[in-house]
Design a protein around this motif. Sequence first.
Motif, PDB file in Angstrom:
ATOM      1  N   LEU A  74      33.892  42.774  45.549  1.00 49.00           N
ATOM      2  CA  LEU A  74      34.533  42.121  44.410  1.00 49.00           C
ATOM      3  C   LEU A  74      34.682  43.066  43.230  1.00 49.00           C
ATOM      4  O   LEU A  74      35.715  43.102  42.564  1.00 49.00           O
ATOM      5  CB  LEU A  74      33.717  40.887  43.979  1.00 49.00           C
TER       6      LEU A  74
ATOM      7  N   SER B 151      37.367  45.922  43.863  1.00 46.55           N
ATOM      8  CA  SER B 151      38.736  45.521  44.202  1.00 46.55           C
ATOM      9  C   SER B 151      39.659  45.788  43.013  1.00 46.55           C
ATOM     10  O   SER B 151      39.244  45.813  41.868  1.00 46.55           O
ATOM     11  CB  SER B 151      38.773  44.036  44.555  1.00 46.55           C
ATOM     12  N   GLY B 152      40.899  45.949  43.306  1.00 46.29           N
ATOM     13  CA  GLY B 152      41.878  46.175  42.243  1.00 46.29           C
ATOM     14  C   GLY B 152      42.408  44.874  41.657  1.00 46.29           C
ATOM     15  O   GLY B 152      43.205  44.894  40.735  1.00 46.29           O
ATOM     16  N   ARG B 153      41.958  43.749  42.200  1.00 49.03           N
ATOM     17  CA  ARG B 153      42.455  42.457  41.749  1.00 49.03           C
ATOM     18  C   ARG B 153      41.586  41.922  40.619  1.00 49.03           C
ATOM     19  O   ARG B 153      40.376  41.801  40.755  1.00 49.03           O
ATOM     20  CB  ARG B 153      42.466  41.473  42.907  1.00 49.03           C
ATOM     21  N   PRO B 154      42.197  41.580  39.501  1.00 51.31           N
ATOM     22  CA  PRO B 154      41.422  41.112  38.340  1.00 51.31           C
ATOM     23  C   PRO B 154      40.614  39.843  38.625  1.00 51.31           C
ATOM     24  O   PRO B 154      39.501  39.699  38.133  1.00 51.31           O
ATOM     25  CB  PRO B 154      42.470  40.851  37.273  1.00 51.31           C
ATOM     26  N   LEU B 155      41.151  38.928  39.429  1.00 52.28           N
ATOM     27  CA  LEU B 155      40.435  37.689  39.713  1.00 52.28           C
ATOM     28  C   LEU B 155      39.149  37.968  40.488  1.00 52.28           C
ATOM     29  O   LEU B 155      38.105  37.393  40.199  1.00 52.28           O
ATOM     30  CB  LEU B 155      41.322  36.725  40.494  1.00 52.28           C
ATOM     31  N   TRP B 156      39.211  38.858  41.455  1.00 57.05           N
ATOM     32  CA  TRP B 156      38.023  39.168  42.250  1.00 57.05           C
ATOM     33  C   TRP B 156      36.968  39.859  41.393  1.00 57.05           C
ATOM     34  O   TRP B 156      35.786  39.589  41.514  1.00 57.05           O
ATOM     35  CB  TRP B 156      38.394  40.038  43.427  1.00 57.05           C
ATOM     36  N   ARG B 157      37.412  40.753  40.531  1.00 61.33           N
ATOM     37  CA  ARG B 157      36.461  41.436  39.645  1.00 61.33           C
ATOM     38  C   ARG B 157      35.861  40.440  38.644  1.00 61.33           C
ATOM     39  O   ARG B 157      34.688  40.536  38.286  1.00 61.33           O
ATOM     40  CB  ARG B 157      37.154  42.570  38.910  1.00 61.33           C
TER      41      ARG B 157
END
Length: 87
Positions: A57, A60-66
């Motif tokens: 998490l 990851s490059g995804r803001p939601l996962w971070r």
Amino acid sequence: MPDIWWQAQHQWAAIATTDALNHENGGLPNIGVFVLGQPFLVALALAWVWVAGLRLLWRSGRPLWRALAWAYGLVGVVPPPAPPVLW
């Protein structure tokens, strides 16, 4: 549905019990116990899955996962609001 009916008939006993336990065992002094106890609650055999998931998490490059990784960290820092009185 029967559980909701029982809770309503008994003045939401589960909420009252959770609130009492939070007042007795919760608060800022116990944040460290909560955070450090997480791998043991998951079980030592599956702690590597827990750590790998948080790492995935975070990287990851995804803001939601971070944001989910941040949210987990904030759970131990920000105290929950007082529950509403339902009875």
